[in-house]
Design a protein around this motif. Sequence first.
Motif, PDB file in Angstrom:
ATOM      1  N   SER A 128       0.834  -1.186   0.000  1.00 48.96           N
ATOM      2  CA  SER A 128       0.000   0.000   0.000  1.00 48.96           C
ATOM      3  C   SER A 128       0.873   1.243   0.000  1.00 48.96           C
ATOM      4  CB  SER A 128      -0.896   0.025   1.244  1.00 48.96           C
ATOM      5  OG  SER A 128      -1.767  -1.082   1.276  1.00 48.96           O
ATOM      6  N   CYS A 129       0.334   2.298  -0.553  1.00 50.68           N
ATOM      7  CA  CYS A 129       1.036   3.581  -0.575  1.00 50.68           C
ATOM      8  C   CYS A 129       0.013   4.657  -0.225  1.00 50.68           C
ATOM      9  CB  CYS A 129       1.634   3.831  -1.955  1.00 50.68           C
ATOM     10  SG  CYS A 129       2.382   5.462  -2.169  1.00 50.68           S
ATOM     11  N   VAL A 130       0.140   5.191   0.966  1.00 50.18           N
ATOM     12  CA  VAL A 130      -0.773   6.225   1.422  1.00 50.18           C
ATOM     13  C   VAL A 130      -0.181   7.596   1.134  1.00 50.18           C
ATOM     14  CG1 VAL A 130      -1.962   7.219   3.398  1.00 50.18           C
ATOM     15  CG2 VAL A 130      -1.711   4.741   3.212  1.00 50.18           C
ATOM     16  N   VAL A 131      -0.990   8.439   0.536  1.00 44.37           N
ATOM     17  CA  VAL A 131      -0.552   9.786   0.180  1.00 44.37           C
ATOM     18  C   VAL A 131      -1.182  10.787   1.137  1.00 44.37           C
ATOM     19  CG1 VAL A 131      -0.559  11.568  -1.597  1.00 44.37           C
ATOM     20  CG2 VAL A 131      -0.272   9.156  -2.232  1.00 44.37           C
ATOM     21  N   SER A 132      -0.391  11.662   1.683  1.00 45.86           N
ATOM     22  CA  SER A 132      -0.890  12.723   2.546  1.00 45.86           C
ATOM     23  C   SER A 132      -0.340  14.056   2.074  1.00 45.86           C
ATOM     24  CB  SER A 132      -0.471  12.467   4.000  1.00 45.86           C
ATOM     25  OG  SER A 132       0.941  12.455   4.122  1.00 45.86           O
ATOM     26  N   GLY A 133      -0.996  15.134   2.508  1.00 46.47           N
ATOM     27  CA  GLY A 133      -0.560  16.462   2.100  1.00 46.47           C
ATOM     28  C   GLY A 133      -1.032  16.853   0.720  1.00 46.47           C
ATOM     29  N   GLY A 134      -1.875  16.034   0.140  1.00 44.40           N
ATOM     30  CA  GLY A 134      -2.396  16.309  -1.180  1.00 44.40           C
ATOM     31  C   GLY A 134      -3.564  15.388  -1.470  1.00 44.40           C
ATOM     32  N   THR A 135      -4.217  15.604  -2.579  1.00 46.50           N
ATOM     33  CA  THR A 135      -5.349  14.777  -2.986  1.00 46.50           C
ATOM     34  C   THR A 135      -4.869  13.760  -3.999  1.00 46.50           C
ATOM     35  OG1 THR A 135      -6.851  16.633  -2.627  1.00 46.50           O
ATOM     36  CG2 THR A 135      -7.646  14.798  -3.989  1.00 46.50           C
ATOM     37  N   ASN A 182      -8.954   6.278  -4.504  1.00 45.26           N
ATOM     38  CA  ASN A 182      -8.765   7.703  -4.225  1.00 45.26           C
ATOM     39  C   ASN A 182      -9.486   8.138  -2.954  1.00 45.26           C
ATOM     40  OD1 ASN A 182      -7.127   7.971  -6.426  1.00 45.26           O
ATOM     41  ND2 ASN A 182      -8.686   8.883  -7.750  1.00 45.26           N
ATOM     42  N   ALA A 183     -10.563   7.469  -2.632  1.00 44.30           N
ATOM     43  CA  ALA A 183     -11.294   7.824  -1.410  1.00 44.30           C
ATOM     44  C   ALA A 183     -10.451   7.552  -0.166  1.00 44.30           C
ATOM     45  CB  ALA A 183     -12.594   7.054  -1.337  1.00 44.30           C
ATOM     46  N   LYS A 184      -9.529   6.604  -0.296  1.00 46.25           N
ATOM     47  CA  LYS A 184      -8.654   6.271   0.821  1.00 46.25           C
ATOM     48  C   LYS A 184      -7.264   6.870   0.656  1.00 46.25           C
ATOM     49  CE  LYS A 184     -10.984   1.913   1.892  1.00 46.25           C
ATOM     50  NZ  LYS A 184     -10.841   0.446   2.047  1.00 46.25           N
ATOM     51  N   ASN A 185      -7.083   7.638  -0.411  1.00 45.81           N
ATOM     52  CA  ASN A 185      -5.765   8.230  -0.695  1.00 45.81           C
ATOM     53  C   ASN A 185      -4.663   7.164  -0.728  1.00 45.81           C
ATOM     54  OD1 ASN A 185      -6.511  10.883  -1.094  1.00 45.81           O
ATOM     55  ND2 ASN A 185      -5.150  11.706   0.460  1.00 45.81           N
ATOM     56  N   THR A 186      -4.995   6.043  -1.303  1.00 44.44           N
ATOM     57  CA  THR A 186      -4.075   4.903  -1.277  1.00 44.44           C
ATOM     58  C   THR A 186      -3.950   4.254  -2.647  1.00 44.44           C
ATOM     59  OG1 THR A 186      -4.656   4.469   1.035  1.00 44.44           O
ATOM     60  CG2 THR A 186      -3.541   2.707  -0.164  1.00 44.44           C
ATOM     61  N   ALA A 187      -2.738   3.935  -3.000  1.00 39.38           N
ATOM     62  CA  ALA A 187      -2.454   3.145  -4.187  1.00 39.38           C
ATOM     63  C   ALA A 187      -1.915   1.792  -3.744  1.00 39.38           C
ATOM     64  CB  ALA A 187      -1.449   3.856  -5.083  1.00 39.38           C
ATOM     65  N   TYR A 188      -2.084   0.802  -4.628  1.00 35.19           N
ATOM     66  CA  TYR A 188      -1.723  -0.563  -4.259  1.00 35.19           C
ATOM     67  C   TYR A 188      -0.885  -1.221  -5.354  1.00 35.19           C
ATOM     68  CZ  TYR A 188      -5.674   0.153  -1.105  1.00 35.19           C
ATOM     69  OH  TYR A 188      -6.540   0.662  -0.167  1.00 35.19           O
ATOM     70  N   LEU A 189      -0.048  -2.137  -4.891  1.00 35.29           N
ATOM     71  CA  LEU A 189       0.667  -3.032  -5.788  1.00 35.29           C
ATOM     72  C   LEU A 189       0.406  -4.450  -5.302  1.00 35.29           C
ATOM     73  CD1 LEU A 189       2.698  -3.474  -8.131  1.00 35.29           C
ATOM     74  CD2 LEU A 189       4.519  -3.453  -6.402  1.00 35.29           C
ATOM     75  N   GLN A 190      -0.372  -5.194  -6.067  1.00 37.14           N
ATOM     76  CA  GLN A 190      -0.668  -6.581  -5.742  1.00 37.14           C
ATOM     77  C   GLN A 190       0.362  -7.459  -6.423  1.00 37.14           C
ATOM     78  OE1 GLN A 190      -3.138  -8.030  -3.734  1.00 37.14           O
ATOM     79  NE2 GLN A 190      -2.006  -9.923  -4.129  1.00 37.14           N
ATOM     80  N   MET A 191       1.030  -8.280  -5.650  1.00 33.49           N
ATOM     81  CA  MET A 191       2.076  -9.147  -6.172  1.00 33.49           C
ATOM     82  C   MET A 191       1.715 -10.597  -5.888  1.00 33.49           C
ATOM     83  SD  MET A 191       5.414  -6.966  -4.935  1.00 33.49           S
ATOM     84  CE  MET A 191       5.116  -7.290  -3.184  1.00 33.49           C
ATOM     85  N   ASN A 192       1.684 -11.406  -6.916  1.00 31.60           N
ATOM     86  CA  ASN A 192       1.345 -12.814  -6.785  1.00 31.60           C
ATOM     87  C   ASN A 192       2.511 -13.694  -7.231  1.00 31.60           C
ATOM     88  OD1 ASN A 192      -1.305 -12.033  -6.021  1.00 31.60           O
ATOM     89  ND2 ASN A 192      -1.924 -11.972  -8.168  1.00 31.60           N
ATOM     90  N   SER A 193       2.476 -14.916  -6.804  1.00 33.22           N
ATOM     91  CA  SER A 193       3.487 -15.911  -7.193  1.00 33.22           C
ATOM     92  C   SER A 193       4.902 -15.365  -7.016  1.00 33.22           C
ATOM     93  CB  SER A 193       3.269 -16.345  -8.645  1.00 33.22           C
ATOM     94  OG  SER A 193       1.990 -16.889  -8.832  1.00 33.22           O
ATOM     95  N   LEU A 194       5.169 -14.864  -5.871  1.00 32.64           N
ATOM     96  CA  LEU A 194       6.472 -14.239  -5.619  1.00 32.64           C
ATOM     97  C   LEU A 194       7.593 -15.260  -5.664  1.00 32.64           C
ATOM     98  CD1 LEU A 194       5.310 -11.825  -2.818  1.00 32.64           C
ATOM     99  CD2 LEU A 194       6.339 -11.140  -4.989  1.00 32.64           C
TER     100      LEU A 194
END
Length: 120
Positions: A21-28, A74-86
């Motif tokens: 997860s990547c949470v962004v703060s200080g901006g939209t 965007n409602a959670k100000n969060t971007a995701y990287l889903q990684m499978n079969s690592l």
Amino acid sequence: QVQLVESGGGLVQVGDSRRLSCVVSGGTLSDYSMGWFRQTSGKEREFLGRISWTGSMSYVADSVKDRFTISRDNAKNTAYLQMNSLNSEDTAVYYCAADRRYGHREYEYWGQGTQVTVSS
């Protein structure tokens, strides 16, 4: 001041899945396209993919496109990287980045990174 904070890294087993997860703060978040990168010691930073402001466009690098997906809430100000079969080659520090533009690899804001270690 826009700040990005990654989380979700840690020690995983070969074949496992993990979502960063990547949470962004200080901006939209919707003002920014997001990118994901990774880097291992002694190697150049590797671009993994990007996602546009609303998520309507995305791109994942060929090297991981069969296993990784990028999304955002965007409602959670969060971007995701889903990684499978690592696998062990996925061991790296993973970074998210934000920029007002889309379609390039030069980002204005960066997170501090989160370590993912894949163990067999």
